[in-house]
Design an enzyme around this catalytic site. Structure first.
Site, PDB file in Angstrom:
ATOM      1  N   GLY A 264       0.808  -1.221   0.000  1.00 24.74           N
ATOM      2  CA  GLY A 264       0.000   0.000   0.000  1.00 24.74           C
ATOM      3  C   GLY A 264       0.839   1.267   0.000  1.00 24.74           C
ATOM      4  N   ALA A 265       1.753   1.375   0.946  1.00 22.82           N
ATOM      5  CA  ALA A 265       2.574   2.570   1.073  1.00 22.82           C
ATOM      6  C   ALA A 265       3.698   2.303   2.070  1.00 22.82           C
ATOM      7  CB  ALA A 265       1.737   3.747   1.555  1.00 22.82           C
ATOM      8  N   ASN A 268       8.845   5.743   4.960  1.00 23.53           N
ATOM      9  CA  ASN A 268      10.204   6.270   5.002  1.00 23.53           C
ATOM     10  C   ASN A 268      10.242   7.657   5.635  1.00 23.53           C
ATOM     11  OD1 ASN A 268      10.841   4.065   3.086  1.00 23.53           O
ATOM     12  ND2 ASN A 268       9.676   5.360   1.686  1.00 23.53           N
ATOM     13  N   HIS A 300      -2.148   6.273   8.284  1.00 25.51           N
ATOM     14  CA  HIS A 300      -1.296   5.170   8.749  1.00 25.51           C
ATOM     15  C   HIS A 300       0.191   5.514   8.604  1.00 25.51           C
ATOM     16  CE1 HIS A 300      -0.442   0.808   9.406  1.00 25.51           C
ATOM     17  NE2 HIS A 300       0.612   1.098   8.662  1.00 25.51           N
ATOM     18  N   GLU A 301       0.581   5.922   7.400  1.00 27.71           N
ATOM     19  CA  GLU A 301       2.009   6.191   7.174  1.00 27.71           C
ATOM     20  C   GLU A 301       2.462   7.393   7.994  1.00 27.71           C
ATOM     21  OE1 GLU A 301       3.259   3.694   5.853  1.00 27.71           O
ATOM     22  OE2 GLU A 301       1.426   2.932   4.945  1.00 27.71           O
ATOM     23  N   GLU A 323       3.312  -2.110  13.579  1.00 28.76           N
ATOM     24  CA  GLU A 323       2.159  -2.247  12.669  1.00 28.76           C
ATOM     25  C   GLU A 323       0.833  -2.397  13.406  1.00 28.76           C
ATOM     26  OE1 GLU A 323       2.382  -1.264   9.865  1.00 28.76           O
ATOM     27  OE2 GLU A 323       4.479  -1.480   9.299  1.00 28.76           O
TER      28      GLU A 323
HETATM   29  N1  TRP Z   1       5.532  -0.514   6.524  1.00 32.47           N
HETATM   30  C1  TRP Z   1       4.614  -0.537   5.423  1.00 32.47           C
HETATM   31  C2  TRP Z   1       3.287  -0.190   6.023  1.00 32.47           C
HETATM   32  O1  TRP Z   1       2.619  -0.765   6.711  1.00 32.47           O
HETATM   33  C3  TRP Z   1       4.526  -1.864   4.773  1.00 32.47           C
HETATM   34  C4  TRP Z   1       5.245  -2.026   3.492  1.00 32.47           C
HETATM   35  C5  TRP Z   1       5.218  -1.213   2.433  1.00 32.47           C
HETATM   36  C6  TRP Z   1       6.033  -3.116   3.099  1.00 32.47           C
HETATM   37  N2  TRP Z   1       5.950  -1.755   1.428  1.00 32.47           N
HETATM   38  C7  TRP Z   1       6.453  -2.904   1.800  1.00 32.47           C
HETATM   39  C8  TRP Z   1       6.432  -4.264   3.719  1.00 32.47           C
HETATM   40  C9  TRP Z   1       7.232  -3.812   1.112  1.00 32.47           C
HETATM   41  C10 TRP Z   1       7.226  -5.182   3.043  1.00 32.47           C
HETATM   42  C11 TRP Z   1       7.619  -4.947   1.757  1.00 32.47           C
HETATM   43  O2  TRP Z   1       2.743   0.775   6.029  1.00 32.47           O
HETATM   44 ZN    ZN Z   2       2.440   0.189   8.617  1.00 36.61          ZN
END
Ligand code: TRP
Ligand code: ZN
Length: 874
Positions: A264-265, A268, A300-301, A323
């Site tokens: 989804g997203a 970073n 969420h992000e 998470e």
């Molecule tokens: N941390 C991300 C989220 O929950 C999850 C995520 C995004 C992810 N891209 C990924 C996990 C690629 C593993 C691989 O919001």
């Molecule tokens: Zn997350």
């Protein structure tokens, strides 16, 4: 770069060791090139204990290694497919590593890759090791400085984490930008983007009075679809200040939308990268569902900035630390902004139709797993959604006040650290002076607890005895389960529907309005005295624990609750229980389903009651075939389930057709209005139209087909397209063709077109999806296309499990191709195969043969290997 996959071995949570070295700072220099990007990393390395320096690295070409400026000879180090090992190093030194990578060939979308014309990165969980050799683990926190160099015309925007330090022109038409992120962070939060975008900017002033520049980058021509995401970001920043007291901590916050993205997203630091599906939204192309998800994923992000980034995970077994908590936070954000009941019902449905299924599968794992082969396999509904339910139970037990005290202590203790789930629970415990010893079992035990309820009423003594028994079934590698803490929210009503107040030392009046009974033993009882009449009880209100409830009562009880319960979720739940009663009765007794008059009457009353239309629409959505399957642990009666599901919908449609027509004619909403009320009206419009088209296709088919072919509002257009295809209304092919010609240039809308066909519960769907693989707009290289067509088909139990096994063959073929192209996506498609033991012997054999065929593949990716092995294990 070739897709050589090295088989990984299992890692265990109990084997955690602190790192031998840490990296305090890193300066990265990228010279971008489609097939040969050069990366120079200069790191300050510090020894923490005795041993060799072992850096992670995959799919890299090593060009140069130097220590304190002195180049190393090739005999000074060893390089394998996964590691760079230097036996002799000082205690404190500067390490320089130059690597070359090939972004154009990177179809796995991990590390540095190209999405359309732009460069971008995805480093969680273990993608940074595809950029340079590094201590790629979340407990190594470094200060990052990043310089990006690329052609100035093709890549006007050069972005990385933190604050912009300098930028300028270099030779050959190139330019550069240097970014500095003052917050030490693990490598999984690193990001880089280079490309040509449309840019939407805004500002936010934090509660501490700091001004933050907000920037949203989208593909050229999409600026008009970025506004809702920007508004959502500002709402999220404000909400986190107001509800959690948490403010943003950098000069700018950037979001980039890309088309090629596995999930989804990604949160970073200061530079989120999003699947464009969760950014781009306007009335013509996005449904209300899409708008709601944009808001929740943006939230969420953003919320990860505190729960994930400032306080991160010590190791990947702790993933739910960030998470589960962040999903809980985004759910609360959406609930505070919109309808709490509607968002709660959505979350409950995800648990029942996906998480319960995972908990009953060979890949069942606790929210904090003990054993992992491929980390990418653990971004699951268990870690995320059950993880959020566990946080919610803490919230229920401690109350909002106690929960926030715990959050504050957690932040005071651990800001800037990489910590464990245990640290989180310990902070909650200390701040509330309570004992959460037994509660911790929710972190260590897999499987869905089964809770059975008994109500014994003594009409002479006026005593009501309540008994609650719990038992968690065995899961792979975990045979013996112990009782867990179950916060049961409940309410008592008279048979006439008046709320009864009760007093008992074991019951607390909870802030939600329910009574709270905390059950901790395998069996618990409670005796209530002075109860005048046998009451009607709403159990597990608001789905107060992630458990399956077993209870033997007649429709009368649910009729009362549907009509009178104070809480909306309880009313919805009552309707669901009535549907289940009827559906399971017909399936188990192999009889023709008959809609009881009592249920039809209750539903008619709901239809005309002054209730939120969004809630009504949910009440008129009976359980799906997928949800029903969870009630059968073996020999799942697929055909009987499919028939019962269709019969129930058909009979509701017939019994209430005049009522639906009346309600339908009174509903209207301006298609540009995104208020909760307008969304609710559209949801109910769609529900009514579905039942009307089902009951009287001759009267409503034309209406459905026009609505499917002509777009004013995507919420109405998509729903109509789905009804036309699923109900196979005459001429539905024409609606499909017109929809496609209208939207062929808009990939996110074409995904809806693929999905409408892949979700059709018919036998011929297998042939249709096979043909669609050759559609010019389909490609296996884009995860969104694969999810829309193939993952949707995998969730369509009726077509996937077609008796001749052609559904299995279709998906198997795709998995084999994705094994080399994009193993992470391949691994998400294998889910329905893992449950092979639950079907009849013919299907068992066919599903098992598919797994065995995969097992025999030479270069099977570890993502798939881990699941195949666990599914075939005895
Ligand atoms: N941390 C991300 C989220 O929950 C999850 C995520 C995004 C992810 N891209 C990924 C996990 C690629 C593993 C691989 O919001
Ligand atoms: Zn997350």
């Amino acid at each position: 770069m070739t897709a050589v996959t090295t088989q990984k071995t299992a890692k265990y949570r109990s084997d955690y060791r602190t790192p031998v070295f840490t990296i305090d700072s890193i300066h990265l220099d990228f010279h971008l090139h489609d097939t040969a990007t050069r990366v120079v990393a200069v790191m300050q390395v510090r020894r923490l204990s005795a041993g060799a320096l072992e850096l992670d690295g995959e799919h890299l070409q090593l060009k140069r290694v130097a220590i304190d400026g002195q180049p190393l000879a090739s005999t000074d180090y060893e390089v394998s497919a996964t590691q760079l090992r230097i036996a002799q190093v000082p205690d404190n030194f500067e390490l320089t590593i130059e690597t070359e990578v090939n972004p154009s060939e990177n179809s796995a979308l991990e590390g540095l890759y190209k999405s359309g014309g732009a460069y971008c990165t995805q480093c969680e969980a273990e993608g940074f090791r595809r950029i340079t050799y590094y201590l790629d683990r979340p407990d190594v926190l470094a200060v990052f400085t990043t310089t990006v160099r690329a052609d100035a015309d093709a890549y006007p925007y050069l972005l990385s984490n933190g604050n912009l330090q300098s930028k300028g022109k270099t030779e050959n038409g190139e330019h550069y930008a240097t970014w500095h992120d003052p917050h030490p962070k693990p490598a999984y939060l690193f990001a880089l983007v280079a490309g040509d975008f449309d840019r939407l900017t805004d500002h936010y002033v934090t509660m501490e009075g700091r001004e933050v520049l907000l920037e949203l980058f989208v593909d050229k021509g999409n600026l008009h679809r970025a506004d809702y995401a920007m508004q959502s970001l500002k709402k999220a920043m404000k909400w986190d200040e107001e509800r959690f007291g948490l403010a943003y901590d950098l000069e700018r916050y950037m979001i980039v939308a890309v088309d090629f993205f596995n999930m989804g997203a990604m949160e970073n630091k200061g530079l989120n990268i999003f699947n464009s599906k969760y950014v781009l939204a306007d009335n013509a192309t996005a449904t209300d569902w899409d708008f709601i998800h944009v808001e929740s994923v943006i939230g969420h992000e953003y919320f990860h900035n505190w729960t994930g980034n400032r306080i991160t995970c010590r190791d990947w077994f702790q993933l739910s630390l960030k998470e589960g908590l962040t999903v809980f936070r985004d759910q609360e954000f959406s609930s505070d902004l919109g309808s709490r009941a509607v968002h709660r019902i959505d979350a409950i449905r995800v648990m029942r139709s996906h998480q319960f299924n995972e908990d009953a599968s060979p890949m069942a794992h606790p929210i904090r797993p003990d054993k992992v082969v491929e980390m990418n396999n653990f971004y699951t509904v268990t870690v995320y959604n059950k993880g959020a339910e566990v946080i919610r139970m803490l919230h229920t037990l401690l109350g909002e006040g106690g929960f926030q005290e715990g959050m504050q202590l957690y932040r005071q203790r651990h800001d800037g650290q990489a910590v464990t789930c245990e640290d989180f629970v310990a902070a909650m415990e200390a701040a509330n002076a309570t004992d959460l010893t037994q509660f911790r079992r929710w972190y260590s035990q897999a499987g869905t607890p089964l809770v059975s309820i008994r109500e014994d009423y003594d009409s002479e003594q006026h005593v009501l005895k309540l008994t609650v028994e719990q038992q968690t079934p065995a899961t792979a590698g975990q045979k013996d389960k112990q009782p867990v803490v179950i916060p049961l929210l409940l309410s008592l009503y008279s048979p006439q529907g008046e709320r009864l107040t009760v007093e008992h030392e074991q019951l607390q009046r909870h802030e939600s309005g329910s009574e709270l009974w905390v059950c901790t033993e395998a069996s618990a009882t409670l005796e209530l005295t002075n109860i005048e009449q046998k009451p009607v009880i709403a159990w597990l209100e608001n789905f107060s624990a992630p458990v399956k409830l077993e209870r033997d009562v007649d429709l009368e009880v649910y009729t009362t609750l549907l009509a009178h319960a104070e809480q909306e979720v309880t009313r919805w739940e009552a309707a669901q229980q009535m549907y289940l009663h009827v559906l399971l009765g017909a399936v188990r007794e192999q009889t023709q389903l008959v809609l009881p008059t009592q249920l039809a009457d209750s539903l008619r009353k709901v239809l005309h009651a002054p209730l939120d239309d969004a809630l009504k629409a949910l009440i008129f959505t009976p359980p799906s075939a997928e949800e029903l399957i969870e009630y059968f642990s073996e020999n799942v009666p697929l055909a009987a389930i499919a028939t019962a599901v269709e019969d129930l919908r058909g009979q509701i449609a017939l019994a209430l057709s005049a009522d639906f027509a009346e309600i339908y004619s009174g509903l209207s909403a301006d298609e540009h209005d995104l208020s909760a009320a307008a969304m609710a009206a559209r949801a109910m419009q769609n529900r009514c139209l579905y039942y009307l088209a089902k009951a009287k296709p001759e009267d409503y088919a034309a209406k459905v087909l026009t609505q499917a072919a002509q777009g004013q509002s995507m919420t109405l257009q998509q729903a109509a397209l789905e009804f036309a295809v699923h109900l196979q209304l005459p001429d539905y092919q024409r609606a499909l063709a017109e929809f496609a010609s209208q939207w062929q240039a808009t990939p996110l809308v074409m995904d809806k077109w693929f999905a409408a066909q892949a979700s059709a519960p018919h036998a011929e769907t297998v042939e249709r999806v096979t043909e669609l693989l050759d559609h010019p707009k389909f490609t296996l290289r884009n995860p969104n296309r694969v999810y829309a067509l193939v993952a949707t088909f995998c969730r369509n139990s009726i077509s996937f499990h077609r008796a001749d096994g052609q559904g299995y063959q279709f998906v198997l073929g795709i998995i084999k191709q994705l094994n080399t192209l994009n193993p992470q996506v391949a691994s998400r498609l294998i889910t329905p195969f893992l449950q092979w033991r639950r079907f009849d012997s013919k299907r068992q054999q066919m599903l098992k043969d598919c797994l065995i065929e995969l097992q025999g593949i030479d270069n099977l990716a570890s993502d798939l290997a881990e699941k195949v092995e666990s599914a075939l294990a005895q």
